[in-house]
Design a protein around this motif. Sequence first.
Motif, mmCIF file in Angstrom:
data_model
loop_
_atom_site.group_PDB
_atom_site.id
_atom_site.type_symbol
_atom_site.label_atom_id
_atom_site.label_comp_id
_atom_site.label_asym_id
_atom_site.label_seq_id
_atom_site.Cartn_x
_atom_site.Cartn_y
_atom_site.Cartn_z
ATOM 1 N N ALA A 4 0.829 -1.206 0.000
ATOM 2 C CA ALA A 4 0.000 0.000 0.000
ATOM 3 C C ALA A 4 0.861 1.253 0.000
ATOM 4 N N TRP A 5 1.947 1.248 0.782
ATOM 5 C CA TRP A 5 2.848 2.406 0.831
ATOM 6 C C TRP A 5 3.492 2.640 -0.534
ATOM 7 N N GLY A 55 3.848 4.835 -6.694
ATOM 8 C CA GLY A 55 3.060 4.457 -7.853
ATOM 9 C C GLY A 55 3.569 3.231 -8.582
ATOM 10 N N ARG A 60 2.455 1.738 -3.503
ATOM 11 C CA ARG A 60 1.454 2.229 -4.464
ATOM 12 C C ARG A 60 1.183 3.723 -4.247
ATOM 13 N N GLU A 61 1.013 4.110 -2.999
ATOM 14 C CA GLU A 61 0.632 5.487 -2.698
ATOM 15 C C GLU A 61 1.783 6.460 -2.904
ATOM 16 N N GLU A 62 2.991 6.089 -2.448
ATOM 17 C CA GLU A 62 4.119 7.019 -2.469
ATOM 18 C C GLU A 62 4.883 7.010 -3.788
#
Length: 275
Positions: free
Chosen positions: A73-74, A80, A76-78
Amino acid sequence: MSSVVPQSRSGHRVLVTGGASGLGLALVRAYCARGARVLAVDLADERPTAVPDAAVYRRLDVRAQQDWDAALAWVREEWGGLDLLYNNAGVATGGRIDVESMADWERVIDVNLLGVVRGCQTFTPLLKEQGSGHIVNTASLAGLIHGPGMSSYNATKAGVVALSETLHFELLPFGIRVSVVCPAFFRTNLHQSFQGKDEEFEQSGTRLITTAKLSADDIAARVVKGVEAGKHIILTDRLGRTSYWTKRLARPVYDRAASRGAHRIAARAEKAAQR
């Protein structure tokens, strides 16, 4: 279907498990020096002082799927996406089959083998979405050369080699490369993770690690070079290359050497029992 192309040295987005010590830390340093964005993950709750300032640090226990999910998740969010996943975390273990406990077996399988499986399984969907990426799994020369007195360690590292070969072919159509690193002994703190019952074997293993000629930084430099060259099996030292090819091409020589090693272990164990 995406084609597989070499990646540039800078601009990587790199995740390294076991990134606060040993080979993992050396890899973190190497990629930070190349200008990569690096996420170092390890067991410490707080950021270890050894981790370079240029790297991001997060806690991740490779045995815990929720930690892997949080790392995904990190990323993907930070970021991409992710270019390089280093499944490097591992523990040292070993001992004779009638001495080492089942608890030791279960521990090393959960970390050394299933920890790698969890990393591959967690991040493969993201890499497929991208149509690119490179998974690098740290095994050991013990994954290719199966000396006596190391059955649990050998089994897990051989499993990592088999997993990596499987995924090398399975993920190739999706533009994802897979490499497996198989170093022999090098100077690191790996011996500090020995927790088994076979103290005689562990003392020998500690000597081999702490007196090795090559450092973790030496190995990391060779790993990075092998990854950039797109090698599937990365042998990092002369002992590894010699042993690997001897087993493949001169099996009687390999068998005699392994047998001599087994007799030395048996003789030391008998001597220790007489003390």
